[in-house]
Write an enzyme that holds these catalytic residues in place. Sequence first.
Site, mmCIF file in Angstrom:
data_model
loop_
_atom_site.group_PDB
_atom_site.id
_atom_site.type_symbol
_atom_site.label_atom_id
_atom_site.label_comp_id
_atom_site.label_asym_id
_atom_site.label_seq_id
_atom_site.Cartn_x
_atom_site.Cartn_y
_atom_site.Cartn_z
ATOM 1 N N GLU A 1 -7.018 17.179 45.654
ATOM 2 C CA GLU A 1 -7.499 16.486 46.855
ATOM 3 C C GLU A 1 -7.185 14.984 46.793
ATOM 4 O O GLU A 1 -7.107 14.305 47.800
ATOM 5 C CB GLU A 1 -8.994 16.709 47.063
ATOM 6 N N HIS B 1 -12.307 20.356 48.427
ATOM 7 C CA HIS B 1 -13.204 19.777 47.439
ATOM 8 C C HIS B 1 -14.043 20.845 46.744
ATOM 9 O O HIS B 1 -14.469 21.797 47.405
ATOM 10 C CB HIS B 1 -14.125 18.777 48.166
ATOM 11 N N TYR C 1 12.592 17.186 28.165
ATOM 12 C CA TYR C 1 11.487 18.101 28.507
ATOM 13 C C TYR C 1 11.335 19.226 27.501
ATOM 14 O O TYR C 1 10.212 19.632 27.180
ATOM 15 C CB TYR C 1 11.598 18.597 29.960
ATOM 16 N N GLU D 1 28.121 40.354 30.203
ATOM 17 C CA GLU D 1 27.113 39.543 29.496
ATOM 18 C C GLU D 1 27.307 39.741 27.999
ATOM 19 O O GLU D 1 27.294 40.866 27.520
ATOM 20 C CB GLU D 1 25.702 39.945 29.929
ATOM 21 N N LYS E 1 8.993 30.574 26.787
ATOM 22 C CA LYS E 1 8.402 29.260 26.530
ATOM 23 C C LYS E 1 7.045 29.120 27.203
ATOM 24 O O LYS E 1 6.069 28.705 26.591
ATOM 25 C CB LYS E 1 9.355 28.165 27.022
ATOM 26 N N GLU F 1 7.939 19.919 25.429
ATOM 27 C CA GLU F 1 7.231 21.200 25.573
ATOM 28 C C GLU F 1 7.003 21.850 24.209
ATOM 29 O O GLU F 1 5.902 22.335 23.917
ATOM 30 C CB GLU F 1 8.033 22.129 26.492
ATOM 31 N N CYS G 1 12.629 29.545 30.032
ATOM 32 C CA CYS G 1 11.403 29.363 30.814
ATOM 33 C C CYS G 1 10.294 30.368 30.487
ATOM 34 O O CYS G 1 9.146 29.969 30.253
ATOM 35 C CB CYS G 1 11.693 29.499 32.310
ATOM 36 N N CYS H 1 16.796 31.801 30.881
ATOM 37 C CA CYS H 1 15.438 31.712 31.434
ATOM 38 C C CYS H 1 14.556 32.846 30.919
ATOM 39 O O CYS H 1 13.449 32.615 30.430
ATOM 40 C CB CYS H 1 15.511 31.734 32.963
HETATM 41 C C1 LIG Z 1 13.940 26.274 26.150
HETATM 42 C C2 LIG Z 1 14.283 26.203 27.619
HETATM 43 C C3 LIG Z 1 13.269 26.140 28.537
HETATM 44 C C4 LIG Z 1 13.568 26.100 29.891
HETATM 45 N N1 LIG Z 1 12.529 26.026 30.772
HETATM 46 C C5 LIG Z 1 12.780 26.001 32.089
HETATM 47 C C6 LIG Z 1 11.706 25.976 33.020
HETATM 48 O O1 LIG Z 1 10.531 25.956 32.649
HETATM 49 N N2 LIG Z 1 12.011 25.997 34.339
HETATM 50 C C7 LIG Z 1 13.308 26.026 34.789
HETATM 51 O O2 LIG Z 1 13.524 26.053 36.002
HETATM 52 N N3 LIG Z 1 14.345 26.017 33.916
HETATM 53 C C8 LIG Z 1 14.117 26.021 32.583
HETATM 54 N N4 LIG Z 1 15.160 26.065 31.703
HETATM 55 C C9 LIG Z 1 16.540 26.025 32.220
HETATM 56 C C10 LIG Z 1 16.981 27.412 32.722
HETATM 57 O O3 LIG Z 1 16.780 28.355 31.699
HETATM 58 C C11 LIG Z 1 18.435 27.359 33.132
HETATM 59 O O4 LIG Z 1 18.619 26.325 34.081
HETATM 60 C C12 LIG Z 1 18.898 28.683 33.753
HETATM 61 O O5 LIG Z 1 18.716 29.738 32.858
HETATM 62 C C13 LIG Z 1 20.381 28.575 34.134
HETATM 63 O O6 LIG Z 1 20.843 29.815 34.590
HETATM 64 P P1 LIG Z 1 22.399 30.160 34.506
HETATM 65 O O7 LIG Z 1 22.573 31.454 35.249
HETATM 66 O O8 LIG Z 1 23.226 29.013 34.909
HETATM 67 O O9 LIG Z 1 22.698 30.365 32.956
HETATM 68 P P2 LIG Z 1 22.002 31.296 31.877
HETATM 69 O O10 LIG Z 1 20.696 31.802 32.313
HETATM 70 O O11 LIG Z 1 22.072 30.532 30.609
HETATM 71 O O12 LIG Z 1 22.979 32.550 31.781
HETATM 72 C C14 LIG Z 1 24.286 32.448 31.303
HETATM 73 C C15 LIG Z 1 24.636 33.754 30.615
HETATM 74 O O13 LIG Z 1 26.043 33.805 30.426
HETATM 75 C C16 LIG Z 1 26.302 34.471 29.206
HETATM 76 N N5 LIG Z 1 27.680 34.132 28.814
HETATM 77 C C17 LIG Z 1 28.179 32.909 28.498
HETATM 78 N N6 LIG Z 1 29.501 32.972 28.306
HETATM 79 C C18 LIG Z 1 29.874 34.281 28.476
HETATM 80 C C19 LIG Z 1 31.105 34.983 28.420
HETATM 81 N N7 LIG Z 1 32.264 34.361 28.170
HETATM 82 N N8 LIG Z 1 31.104 36.325 28.626
HETATM 83 C C20 LIG Z 1 29.942 36.990 28.907
HETATM 84 N N9 LIG Z 1 28.742 36.365 29.001
HETATM 85 C C21 LIG Z 1 28.706 35.021 28.800
HETATM 86 C C22 LIG Z 1 25.218 33.936 28.278
HETATM 87 O O14 LIG Z 1 25.004 34.801 27.186
HETATM 88 C C23 LIG Z 1 24.025 33.867 29.225
HETATM 89 O O15 LIG Z 1 23.229 35.031 29.164
HETATM 90 C C24 LIG Z 1 14.910 26.122 30.335
HETATM 91 C C25 LIG Z 1 15.950 26.189 29.401
HETATM 92 C C26 LIG Z 1 15.640 26.229 28.054
HETATM 93 C C27 LIG Z 1 16.767 26.287 27.054
#
Ligand SMILES: Cc1cc2nc3c(=O)[nH]c(=O)nc-3n(C[C@H](O)[C@H](O)[C@H](O)COP(=O)(O)OP(=O)(O)OC[C@H]3O[C@@H](n4cnc5c(N)ncnc54)[C@H](O)[C@@H]3O)c2cc1C
Length: 464
Positions: free
Chosen positions: A442, A437, A179, A35, A51, A183, A48, A43
């Site tokens: 409902e 209710h 969205y 990471e 936020k 938000e 998420c 998230c």
């Molecule tokens: C502002 C905002 C609000 C959101 N609100 C919601 C919500 O309310 N509900 C919902 O369901 N979804 C929401 N989402 C979407 C949700 O956050 C994502 O869909 C989810 O986090 C995707 O998970 P992921 O594991 O694919 O990627 P991520 O959670 O983005 O994780 C990817 C990770 O990989 C790491 N990384 C990238 N490249 C490398 C590399 N080469 N080497 C090492 N590490 C690396 C990054 O640093 C990151 O930590 C929101 C997104 C945002 C931006």
Amino acid sequence: MARYDYDLFVIGAGSGGVRAARLAAELGASVGIAEEYRIGGTCVIRGCVPKKLLVYGSAYSSDFADARGYGWTCEDLRVDWPVLIHNVRREVDRLNGVYTRTLEKCGVARYLTRAALAGPHEITLADRDGTLSAKTILVATGAHPVFPAVKGREHLISSNECFELEQLPGSIVIIGAGYIGMEFASIFNGLGVAVTVLHRGEQILRDFDMDLRDGLAAAMRDRGVDLRMSTEIASIEKEKDGYRVHLDRGGSVLADLVMAATGRAPNSSGFGLEQLGVERGANGRIVVDEFSKSSVDNIYAVGDVTERRHLTPVAIHEATAFAETVFGGRPTPVDHSFIPTAVFSQPEIGTVGLAEETARAILAEIDIYKARFRPLKSMVSGRDEKMLMKLVIDAKSDRVLGCHVLGPDAAEIAQMAAVALKLGVTKAQLDSTMALHPTVAEELVTMRHKWEPPQAVEGSDAAA
Ligand SMILES: Cc1cc2nc3c(=O)[nH]c(=O)nc-3n(C[C@H](O)[C@H](O)[C@H](O)COP(=O)(O)OP(=O)(O)OC[C@H]3O[C@@H](n4cnc5c(N)ncnc54)[C@H](O)[C@@H]3O)c2cc1C
């Protein structure tokens, strides 16, 4: 001697990566994860969770306004942003610790650095020499915000930087009305910031049901958000008193901050996928099969870096199915149907299934049921906002294909509606369900009259 250092190496410790690493380890695999920012991913760290906490924090202004009708005296109200953001960050830190300890407990080796692929089984790490090897690689690298290609784009912030603000701006321009834009517009508006949203489309929230889009836009305008549709920006200029956003049809808006909420692009380049021939779609997202396998046999991908729905529970589901398939010996495809979605705007949207427009395009005949009404709570608080409940039905089978809610607790309602829709609930079965209710939900089991285009059902009193 093992042929590889790890059975599985995961790149990215976000929602998808952490879940896959943990489950694979629990199923007996030796697992490493890299990471480059903070464990927990978008998230937990800047999506998420923080936020939603800001949504809660900002909603107090309307709660206090509503409280007056109930006899409360609410005077001299103001928000202390440093306290709010400090407490949000503290919760993020706590969750970052929880995720880290979860990986630790499962014996997953953690590398807090950027990873790249030097071969189908070889990983290099930015903070050390040499390579690690793994039988299976999972790419779970997520996505990043993209900015519009306009002059002055270096002045833009994204949602990421909103969590780093030390001071609340007096005014903000938000570019984009997806969205995330909606938000943050609601969050800033609730906190007393003057908000202008500039959007090139004709209405907010592309792809959502049109009644939700129209209803939310009207409600946000009533709450004081300046929503400007069909508006392209030309450039952004720094001035003494803030940033001036020039519009391409003339005119400009001056604000303390300008935020781009103009979409997210996958983190799929610059770390070796191209060289290995991992197929990516036109938008750069990794192409995978139903088991999340890429075009290279031992490389899989889940979450936002792939071309599927970009939500936390989806990334987690895909990661779970991947671990079951590869390490649990149970090939598990992911079912992407009936994914509930919320927009945590004020008022809130909760939705699952087909929008009316989509259903009309693919089905011969559909029935629509709609109710627009003032919730009971508003009768005393004096809030003049209408709640919307809408069902989209396949007229032939009577199956409920879409459920759309705008108003208080819409997301909670959509989550439960999703269970019923996924199980194939029919309108007749909803009708036969006893109402609870007095609730707003409902209404979903008490709508009796089909909506006919010129005669919208205005007002509804479930208890009457
Ligand atoms: C502002 C905002 C609000 C959101 N609100 C919601 C919500 O309310 N509900 C919902 O369901 N979804 C929401 N989402 C979407 C949700 O956050 C994502 O869909 C989810 O986090 C995707 O998970 P992921 O594991 O694919 O990627 P991520 O959670 O983005 O994780 C990817 C990770 O990989 C790491 N990384 C990238 N490249 C490398 C590399 N080469 N080497 C090492 N590490 C690396 C990054 O640093 C990151 O930590 C929101 C997104 C945002 C931006």
